[in-house]
Write a protein that holds these residues in place. Structure first.
Motif, short mmCIF file in Angstrom:
data_model
loop_
_atom_site.label_atom_id
_atom_site.label_comp_id
_atom_site.label_asym_id
_atom_site.label_seq_id
_atom_site.Cartn_x
_atom_site.Cartn_y
_atom_site.Cartn_z
N THR A 180 51.92 45.11 48.25
CA THR A 180 51.83 46.12 47.18
C THR A 180 50.68 47.08 47.43
N ARG A 181 50.72 48.22 46.71
CA ARG A 181 49.70 49.25 46.89
C ARG A 181 48.31 48.75 46.55
N HIS A 229 51.17 44.55 39.44
CA HIS A 229 51.25 43.28 40.16
C HIS A 229 49.99 42.43 39.96
N TYR A 263 51.88 39.02 46.17
CA TYR A 263 52.41 40.37 46.41
C TYR A 263 51.61 41.06 47.53
N ASP A 316 48.14 49.03 39.24
CA ASP A 316 49.20 48.23 39.86
C ASP A 316 49.48 47.03 38.96
#
Length: 260
Positions: free
Chosen positions: A239-240, A221, A236, A219
């Motif tokens: 996010t995943r 992020h 974030y 990821d």
């Protein structure tokens, strides 16, 4: 106060990302959190914009202090972050000299444990970010903790590093007369690659009882969050990657809710 050590004898597997993200999630759930940087490279410290070389005190001072450790001395070394309730005990490059200076000194492996005991009433959680080498710093982090979190990148060479880390825990457990509560966390998982799928399968086969059933995905992020000097869970939250760490935190039994 719960103390978790994030360790692996291989670099680049997500130790600092794991420390920062879990710490951020805990702080967002109104927990008082201390992140301790025990790596001379000071990646955790720099993540939050802290240059310990410019600070009046750091974790190095706790190790070299000849006087009895007190709560005030530990608290004087701490740096606040931009997140309420989240503090950092920063590292300096001087930590790299500890093994040569005093690695064989009596009681050297318990200094961090004693220091954290002094501030047990100040924090709910302490997360220790370790260097990727076995030395006095990792020994201190393992001696102090209640749980060991081992991030492992899902690729072949990282699995070899995991073998060394597990062997270290076995040796340390005998020395300390302690059984480590250990969880292995697969990181940087990319289900599009055969290498990641094979590494994940091997982890489940070789370390069935200790592997977290989830995985932390690749990821970007996480990298972006470091530029903002804030945990990804703050910048974030949907996010995943952050979602995966939120599930991990639930598995760790931190006693906090699933959502902010």
């Amino acid at each position: 106060m719960k103390i978790w050590t994030i360790a692996n004898q291989k670099g680049g597997v997500g130790k600092t990302t794991t420390t920062v993200t879990l710490g951020g999630l805990l702080a967002q759930h109104n927990q008082r959190v201390l992140l301790v940087d025990t790596d001379p490279h000071a990646s955790l410290s720099y993540y939050f914009g802290i240059d310990a070389e410019e600070q009046s005190a750091s974790v190095y001072d706790i190790f070299i202090n000849k006087d009895p450790i007190t709560a005030d001395k530990v608290l004087d070394c701490l740096c606040p972050t931009k997140v309420d309730g989240l503090f950092v005990l920063p590292a300096t490059m001087a930590l790299a000299t500890l093994d040569r200076q005093m690695g064989s000194a009596p009681g050297m492996g318990l200094i961090l444990k004693k220091a954290l005991a002094c501030v047990a009433d100040e924090f709910d959680f302490v997360l220790l970010d370790c260097p990727p080498v076995l030395g006095v710093l990792m020994v201190n982090a393992l001696a102090a903790c209640h749980k060991v979190i081992i991030p492992v990148q899902t690729e072949f060479l990282a699995l070899k590093g995991l073998d060394r880390m597990v062997h270290t825990l076995t040796i340390m457990g005998r020395s300390l007369n302690k059984t480590f509560d250990t969880i292995i966390v697969p990181t940087m998982f990319d289900r599009r690659t055969r290498a990641a799928l094979q590494a994940q399968a091997k982890l489940m086969t070789d370390y069935t009882d200790n592997v977290w059933q989830g995985m932390i995905p690749v990821d970007t992020h996480f990298r972006d969050a470091s530029l903002g000097q804030l945990p990804a869970s703050v910048l974030y939250p949907r996010t995943r990657g952050v979602g995966a760490y939120r599930l991990l935190l639930k598995t760790l039994g931190a006693g906090v809710g699933d959502e902010q």
